[in-house]
Write a protein that holds these residues in place. Structure first.
Motif: not given
Ligand code: PEP
Length: 250
Positions: A48, A51-52, A55, A84-87, A89
């Motif tokens: 998490s 991913l942040d 960005k 996938k729903t967390l982002g 790839e």
């Protein structure tokens, strides 16, 4: 479209959320103008934050593993749809540590590859022989078995979204890199396997990464080989300056 090289970092069981965030923030400015696609696979707990932090950068975040079922009584497991729903790839599947330490076999890996594709994740399928298999001249036999069994039932359409990583087990974390000649020889063999199982177009476009003690001092020679389309980096991906050097040299 031009085929870009891929430099992927596999952090294994390293880095807390804070470490991951700091790493990505430090790495991003150093690799802004690199020619390759840059992938990083943190631990589940740091996804998490990673991913942040990634960005607005050119860094793509993935996972190191997943289960083949979507949900259910599988204590301690994570599903593709959760990733996938967390982002997330991409997902590394069939890593030799999963095969050898956690006894994952080709059929389980095959089910995971199928599920990852269904869930919209790009699988990086790892295959590779042990030292014993290499010394018994079984490298090609082992790779063909792993490749065919792990990709059983995969359509040509889905094959376009798969990355293969050749990771000789004897070269992982040992400091013994395969020479560029050995790696190229095996990559050509894998390219021919892709052709045999899918078609010319897929064989041309599928990325085949090399993994096993890749460092800043050997990445350029490996990358000069015709059939090496990128690298999967373990130990040397843990230090952002070293990883940036690998990315910029690739
Ligand atoms: C890996 O674990 O995928 C790997 C290639 O490790 P290392 O670079 O440390 O050999």
């Amino acid at each position: 479209m031009e085929k870009k090289n891929i430099v992927a970092g596999n952090w294994k069981m390293n880095k807390t959320q804070k470490d991951a965030e700091e790493f990505i923030k430090n790495l991003a400015p150093l690799i802004k103008s690199c020619r390759s696609s840059v992938y990083i696979a943190p631990s589940f707990t740091a996804l998490s934050q990673s991913l942040d932090a990634a960005k607005e950068t050119n860094i793509i975040i993935g996972a190191q593993n997943m289960h083949d079922e979507t949900d259910g009584a599988f204590t301690g497991e994570i599903s593709g749809i959760m990733l996938k729903t967390l982002g997330v790839e991409f997902v590394i599947l069939g890593h030799s540590e999963r095969r050898h330490i956690f006894n994952e076999d080709n059929s389980f890996i095959n089910r995971k590859v199928i599920r990852a594709l269904k869930d919209g994740l790009e699988p990086i399928l790892c295959i590779g022989e042990t030292q014993k298999e290499r010394s018994e001249n079984k490298t090609e036999e082992v790779l063909e078995e792993q490749f065919c069994a792990s990709l059983k039932g995969i359509s040509k359409e889905d094959a376009q979204n798969i990355i293969v990583a050749y990771e000789p087990v004897w070269a992982i974390g040992t400091g013994k890199t395969a020479t560029s000649e050995i790696a190229e020889h095996v990559h050509l063999f894998i390219r021919k396997l892709i052709l045999k199982h899918f078609d010319k177009e897929i064989a041309k476009n599928m990325h085949i990464l090399y993994g096993g003690s890749v460092k800043p001092n050997n990445v350029e020679e490996l990358m000069q080989q015709e059939n090496i389309d990128g690298v999967l980096v373990g130990g040397a991906s843990l230090d952002y300056k070293i990883f940036a050097e690998i990315v910029n040299k690739a």
